[in-house]
Design a protein around this motif. Structure first.
Motif, short mmCIF file in Angstrom:
data_model
loop_
_atom_site.label_atom_id
_atom_site.label_comp_id
_atom_site.label_asym_id
_atom_site.label_seq_id
_atom_site.Cartn_x
_atom_site.Cartn_y
_atom_site.Cartn_z
N PRO A 105 0.93 -1.33 0.06
CA PRO A 105 -0.02 -0.03 0.16
C PRO A 105 0.75 1.41 -0.03
CG PRO A 105 -0.77 -1.69 1.77
CD PRO A 105 0.46 -2.24 1.02
N GLU A 106 1.92 1.18 0.63
CA GLU A 106 2.85 2.41 0.92
C GLU A 106 3.48 2.81 -0.58
OE1 GLU A 106 5.38 -1.03 2.51
OE2 GLU A 106 3.22 -0.50 2.18
N TYR A 107 3.32 1.88 -1.51
CA TYR A 107 4.04 2.20 -2.89
C TYR A 107 2.88 2.26 -3.81
CZ TYR A 107 8.23 0.38 -0.68
OH TYR A 107 9.51 0.15 0.17
N ALA A 108 1.49 2.00 -3.41
CA ALA A 108 0.41 1.73 -4.57
C ALA A 108 0.93 0.92 -5.45
CB ALA A 108 -0.02 3.19 -4.58
N ALA A 109 1.51 -0.28 -5.08
CA ALA A 109 1.70 -1.35 -6.22
C ALA A 109 1.60 -2.67 -5.52
CB ALA A 109 3.32 -1.01 -6.33
N TYR A 110 1.57 -3.40 -6.66
CA TYR A 110 1.89 -5.02 -6.56
C TYR A 110 3.22 -5.29 -7.02
CZ TYR A 110 0.67 -9.81 -6.62
OH TYR A 110 0.63 -11.33 -6.43
N CYS A 111 4.06 -5.81 -6.06
CA CYS A 111 5.55 -6.14 -6.31
C CYS A 111 6.04 -7.35 -5.69
CB CYS A 111 6.28 -4.86 -6.37
SG CYS A 111 5.86 -3.73 -5.03
N CYS A 112 7.14 -7.70 -6.08
CA CYS A 112 7.88 -8.69 -5.72
C CYS A 112 9.40 -8.31 -5.62
CB CYS A 112 7.84 -10.21 -6.35
SG CYS A 112 8.52 -10.02 -7.81
N PHE A 113 10.15 -9.35 -4.52
CA PHE A 113 11.67 -8.72 -4.75
C PHE A 113 12.48 -9.95 -4.31
CE2 PHE A 113 9.29 -5.17 -2.76
CZ PHE A 113 9.80 -4.08 -3.36
N VAL A 114 13.63 -10.09 -5.12
CA VAL A 114 14.38 -11.00 -5.11
C VAL A 114 15.90 -10.52 -5.08
CG1 VAL A 114 13.02 -12.86 -6.26
CG2 VAL A 114 14.59 -11.36 -7.48
N ARG A 115 16.81 -11.31 -4.57
CA ARG A 115 18.36 -10.81 -4.54
C ARG A 115 18.98 -11.78 -5.61
NH1 ARG A 115 19.04 -6.75 -1.52
NH2 ARG A 115 18.47 -6.64 0.71
N ASP A 116 20.08 -11.12 -6.59
CA ASP A 116 20.65 -11.83 -7.31
C ASP A 116 21.95 -12.14 -6.37
OD1 ASP A 116 22.53 -9.97 -7.18
OD2 ASP A 116 22.49 -9.02 -9.10
N PRO A 117 23.00 -13.10 -6.95
CA PRO A 117 24.15 -13.49 -6.21
C PRO A 117 24.87 -12.48 -5.55
CG PRO A 117 23.81 -14.61 -8.50
CD PRO A 117 22.94 -13.77 -8.47
N ASP A 118 24.88 -11.14 -6.00
CA ASP A 118 25.55 -10.26 -5.64
C ASP A 118 24.87 -9.31 -4.54
OD1 ASP A 118 28.03 -10.75 -6.69
OD2 ASP A 118 27.00 -10.16 -8.60
N GLY A 119 23.63 -9.61 -4.01
CA GLY A 119 22.82 -8.94 -3.17
C GLY A 119 22.05 -7.81 -3.78
N ASN A 120 22.11 -7.72 -5.10
CA ASN A 120 21.35 -6.70 -5.80
C ASN A 120 19.84 -7.07 -5.40
OD1 ASN A 120 23.46 -5.20 -6.90
ND2 ASN A 120 23.86 -6.96 -8.13
N ASN A 121 19.14 -6.04 -5.11
CA ASN A 121 17.48 -6.25 -4.76
C ASN A 121 16.92 -5.82 -6.33
OD1 ASN A 121 15.09 -6.03 -3.72
ND2 ASN A 121 15.43 -3.94 -2.93
N ILE A 122 16.19 -6.99 -6.72
CA ILE A 122 15.63 -6.91 -8.13
C ILE A 122 14.20 -6.88 -7.82
CG2 ILE A 122 15.37 -7.72 -10.25
CD1 ILE A 122 18.46 -6.75 -9.52
N GLU A 123 13.58 -6.06 -8.45
CA GLU A 123 11.87 -6.01 -8.20
C GLU A 123 11.18 -6.10 -9.56
OE1 GLU A 123 8.96 -2.52 -6.60
OE2 GLU A 123 11.05 -2.26 -6.50
N ALA A 124 10.02 -6.75 -9.34
CA ALA A 124 9.13 -6.30 -10.61
C ALA A 124 7.95 -5.76 -10.03
CB ALA A 124 8.61 -7.75 -11.13
#
Length: 132
Positions: A105-124
């Motif tokens: 709700p705080e982003y007014a969005a539907y999303c997910c988050f994963v981390r790649d092997p280097d700890g980068n935060n990757i979102e859709a």
């Protein structure tokens, strides 16, 4: 609305384990209709079919200290189902689960988050206003 001059032309990260990162990004981005448009000794560049801008690049680092770590990159999804597919494909390909798909709700969005092997935060993400 299409922006004739996008804010960002391309973004690139250097991956410590290029093969694993390429596998993760190729699988996850395919669920958003983003394809590996160019592959060469510098890495892989992803874009939407028919448009090479903006693009996202993943490559091996020219030096070990050039690895990209802990950045946040968010990819636009067309709908909730695409966010769900992105998450499943990324985790199946080797990404670490961070936050399963849900409404933020705080982003007014539907999303997910994963981390790649280097700890980068990757979102859709899909903005909820896009769903109305």
């Amino acid at each position: 609305m299409t922006d004739p001059m996008p804010l960002i032309h391309h973004t690139a990260i250097y991956a410590s384990d290029f093969e694993t990162s390429e596998r993760i990004f190729t699988a996850a981005l395919a669920t958003l209709d983003i394809v590996a448009g160019e592959r060469n000794h510098l890495g892989v560049e992803y874009w939407r079919e028919g448009s090479d801008t903006p693009s996202f690049c993943v490559g091996p680092p020219p030096r070990p200290d050039y690895v990209t770590r802990r950045v946040h990159v968010a990819f636009t999804a067309p709908d909730k189902e695409a966010v769900n597919r992105f998450y499943a494909a990324a985790v199946e390909a080797g990404a670490r689960a961070k936050h399963a798909p849900r409404v933020w709700p705080e982003y007014a969005a539907y999303c997910c988050f994963v981390r790649d092997p280097d700890g980068n935060n990757i979102e859709a993400v899909v903005k909820l206003a896009s769903l109305e």
